[in-house]
Design a protein around this motif. Structure first.
Motif, PDB file in Angstrom:
ATOM      1  N   ASP A 264      15.263  10.464   8.823  1.00 14.44           N
ATOM      2  CA  ASP A 264      14.273  10.702   7.778  1.00 14.44           C
ATOM      3  C   ASP A 264      14.889  10.354   6.428  1.00 14.44           C
ATOM      4  O   ASP A 264      15.838  11.006   5.988  1.00 14.44           O
ATOM      5  N   PRO A 265      14.389   9.320   5.762  1.00 19.46           N
ATOM      6  CA  PRO A 265      14.980   8.920   4.479  1.00 19.46           C
ATOM      7  C   PRO A 265      14.921  10.003   3.416  1.00 19.46           C
ATOM      8  O   PRO A 265      15.656   9.949   2.426  1.00 19.46           O
ATOM      9  N   ALA A 266      14.090  11.012   3.617  1.00 22.97           N
ATOM     10  CA  ALA A 266      13.986  12.097   2.637  1.00 22.97           C
ATOM     11  C   ALA A 266      15.291  12.867   2.497  1.00 22.97           C
ATOM     12  O   ALA A 266      15.504  13.552   1.489  1.00 22.97           O
ATOM     13  N   ARG A 314      10.620  18.557   5.753  1.00 24.84           N
ATOM     14  CA  ARG A 314      10.923  17.154   5.940  1.00 24.84           C
ATOM     15  C   ARG A 314      12.385  16.910   5.588  1.00 24.84           C
ATOM     16  O   ARG A 314      13.000  17.691   4.885  1.00 24.84           O
ATOM     17  N   GLY A 315      12.913  15.799   6.082  1.00 24.08           N
ATOM     18  CA  GLY A 315      14.321  15.534   5.845  1.00 24.08           C
ATOM     19  C   GLY A 315      15.211  16.091   6.935  1.00 24.08           C
ATOM     20  O   GLY A 315      16.434  16.050   6.816  1.00 24.08           O
ATOM     21  N   GLY A 316      14.612  16.654   7.994  1.00 20.11           N
ATOM     22  CA  GLY A 316      15.413  17.138   9.113  1.00 20.11           C
ATOM     23  C   GLY A 316      16.122  18.446   8.849  1.00 20.11           C
ATOM     24  O   GLY A 316      17.207  18.688   9.404  1.00 20.11           O
ATOM     25  N   LEU A 317      15.551  19.321   8.024  1.00 20.07           N
ATOM     26  CA  LEU A 317      16.168  20.614   7.723  1.00 20.07           C
ATOM     27  C   LEU A 317      15.249  21.766   8.121  1.00 20.07           C
ATOM     28  O   LEU A 317      14.046  21.730   7.867  1.00 20.07           O
ATOM     29  N   THR A 318      15.844  22.781   8.746  1.00 17.68           N
ATOM     30  CA  THR A 318      15.155  24.032   9.053  1.00 17.68           C
ATOM     31  C   THR A 318      15.960  25.160   8.437  1.00 17.68           C
ATOM     32  O   THR A 318      17.189  25.212   8.578  1.00 17.68           O
ATOM     33  N   CYS A 319      15.271  26.074   7.741  1.00 16.01           N
ATOM     34  CA  CYS A 319      15.937  27.182   7.060  1.00 16.01           C
ATOM     35  C   CYS A 319      15.488  28.512   7.646  1.00 16.01           C
ATOM     36  O   CYS A 319      14.302  28.722   7.883  1.00 16.01           O
ATOM     37  N   ASN A 320      16.455  29.397   7.873  1.00 18.46           N
ATOM     38  CA  ASN A 320      16.156  30.740   8.348  1.00 18.46           C
ATOM     39  C   ASN A 320      16.299  31.715   7.191  1.00 18.46           C
ATOM     40  O   ASN A 320      17.306  31.700   6.471  1.00 18.46           O
ATOM     41  N   PHE A 321      15.277  32.571   7.029  1.00 19.49           N
ATOM     42  CA  PHE A 321      15.269  33.542   5.945  1.00 19.49           C
ATOM     43  C   PHE A 321      15.300  34.955   6.506  1.00 19.49           C
ATOM     44  O   PHE A 321      14.665  35.248   7.528  1.00 19.49           O
ATOM     45  N   ALA A 322      16.018  35.820   5.843  1.00 18.65           N
ATOM     46  CA  ALA A 322      16.065  37.228   6.210  1.00 18.65           C
ATOM     47  C   ALA A 322      14.720  37.888   5.911  1.00 18.65           C
ATOM     48  O   ALA A 322      13.849  37.306   5.261  1.00 18.65           O
ATOM     49  N   ARG A 333      18.152  19.057  11.813  1.00 16.44           N
ATOM     50  CA  ARG A 333      17.504  18.571  13.026  1.00 16.44           C
ATOM     51  C   ARG A 333      17.950  17.124  13.270  1.00 16.44           C
ATOM     52  O   ARG A 333      18.682  16.546  12.461  1.00 16.44           O
ATOM     53  N   VAL A 334      17.504  16.536  14.374  1.00 15.60           N
ATOM     54  CA  VAL A 334      18.016  15.223  14.750  1.00 15.60           C
ATOM     55  C   VAL A 334      17.713  14.148  13.707  1.00 15.60           C
ATOM     56  O   VAL A 334      18.420  13.132  13.633  1.00 15.60           O
ATOM     57  N   SER A 335      16.679  14.339  12.887  1.00 18.14           N
ATOM     58  CA  SER A 335      16.303  13.322  11.903  1.00 18.14           C
ATOM     59  C   SER A 335      17.095  13.421  10.600  1.00 18.14           C
ATOM     60  O   SER A 335      16.886  12.607   9.690  1.00 18.14           O
ATOM     61  N   PHE A 336      18.013  14.373  10.494  1.00 18.87           N
ATOM     62  CA  PHE A 336      18.791  14.546   9.262  1.00 18.87           C
ATOM     63  C   PHE A 336      19.650  13.309   9.004  1.00 18.87           C
ATOM     64  O   PHE A 336      20.390  12.846   9.877  1.00 18.87           O
TER      65      PHE A 336
END
Length: 392
Positions: A264-266, A314-322, A333-336
């Protein structure tokens, strides 16, 4: 005849070693519900996964030397295949003594939309010609199953293997037509919440059978279709085809380039720093509003039973929040397409990671190496497949 369509056939959560707990704990758990999803449902993307990556999870105790103990390992041995040393990195197939065996693994990814789970239905047609000029016998069966998704992907690649004997037939043909994506079965599998046991990643709604009633009840809002055809003929002729996965054996094998995830170019300019984050996104500090302002509108917002939330961007990132809305971890993620501040990116070799960060205590060939503020996960070939930024 034996066959398998999913490496999740155990229908239970696999144990996760200590090194991966930090990286993946935020993605596991019981029933989850998608909330405030901003993306219209789109079909998931499908790609082949290197055979050794799939086998690493399916081998007893993670030991390739024990693959012969498995059902698929025993079938492979019938045609002279040593799965621990696959002849091709993506698809293993051979025809010997009137038996066709194949094995490959497929990833289902970027499944973001109305709920954190997907349905799959399969129509299988088996045709058998007793003579060269006769009409074939035909048998049609139907299967329906559900998969929980985590950060838009199935947790493990699907294993697809078949072992088909010609026996006394002139030729045989087995065609499988798959549909996988967002959908519902009214009254049985519906809603934003995973409708089955919280500790299960997979649920078999109907194994292959001749009753198509449940198959017809599936209503997809968006799904990906793909096919797999196996043919066995006289004089050792055979064919294995899946146009969507670029499989056409023995004439043409898929290439590693065709199986690579699309970056992902983002995220090309994104730089992750251990224990901190990236730019204005700070682990242990940033709020959901601040992260979303920096990364854009989330593709999916999933509430966890603990009160934590996973937001994928987008950009292949997932964030976990408390539960209080503070950023816990950042997972790629794989698209990073970015890197760390030390130059580590998806595809970086294990040797280069060791050179840059040093080898952590424990097994040198472990699936993940844990450093202060950073977990680096490797594929079976020893290349970086995921990065996780944590608090120091």
């Amino acid at each position: 005849m034996r066959e398998s369509t999913s490496s999740l056939r155990s229908m239970s959560l696999r144990s996760i070693d200590r090194l991966r707990c930090i990286a993946l704990a935020c993605l596991l758990g019981g029933t989850v519900a998608a909330q405030n999803s901003t993306a219209a449902p789109a079909p998931p993307t499908l790609r082949l996964v290197p055979v050794l990556d799939g086998l690493r999870d399916d081998a007893p105790g993670g030991q390739f030397a024990r693959l012969g103990e498995t059902a698929f390992g025993k079938e492979a041995a019938k045609v002279g295949i040593d799965l621990a040393a696959p002849a091709h990195p993506l698809v293993v197939a051979a025809y010997q003594e009137n038996r066709l065996f194949y094995l490959f693994y497929k990833a289902t990814e970027e499944a973001f939309g109305e709920r954190p789970w997907v349905l799959q239905r399969i129509r299988k047609v088996e045709r058998t010609w007793r003579t060269a000029d006769g009409k074939p016998d035909e048998k049609i069966t139907w299967q329906v199953e559900a998969f929980k998704t985590q950060a838009g992907s199935l947790k493990s690649p699907d294993q697809h293997f078949g072992s088909f004997a010609l026996r006394d037939a002139h030729r045989r043909e087995i065609v499988k037509e798959y549909e996988i994506g967002f959908g519902e079965i009214p009254g049985q599998a519906a809603g934003a919440t995973w409708p089955f046991a919280a500790d299960k990643l997979f649920h078999m709604l109907q194994p292959y059978g001749e009753d198509r009633a449940l198959y017809d009840k599936v209503v997809f809002s968006n799904a990906k279709r793909w096919t797999l055809t196996a043919k066995l003929g006289p004089d050792g002729s055979w064919r294995l085809q899946s146009p969507e996965l670029a499989i056409d054996l023995p004439a043409r094998a898929p290439t590693l380039a065709e199986a690579r995830p699309k970056p992902d170019p983002a995220s090309k300019a994104t730089v992750l720093k251990s224990g901190e984050g990236s730019g204005k996104v700070k682990v242990g500090v940033s709020t959901i509003a601040e992260v979303s302002a920096a990364l854009g509108q989330p593709l999916e917002d999933v509430a966890m039973p603990t009160g934590n939330r996973n937001l994928s961007y987008r950009g292949g990132l997932t964030c976990n929040f408390a539960a209080d809305g503070t950023l816990n971890t950042i997972l790629t993620r794989v698209s990073f397409a970015g890197r760390t501040d030390r130059g580590i990116a998806h595809g970086t070799s294990r040797a280069e990671v060791q050179k840059l960060l040093g080898a952590p205590p424990g097994k040198q060939d472990a699936k993940a190496w844990s450093y202060p503020g950073l977990v680096v996960k490797f594929d079976a070939a020893g290349a970086v497949s995921q990065l996780v930024v944590t608090k120091d």
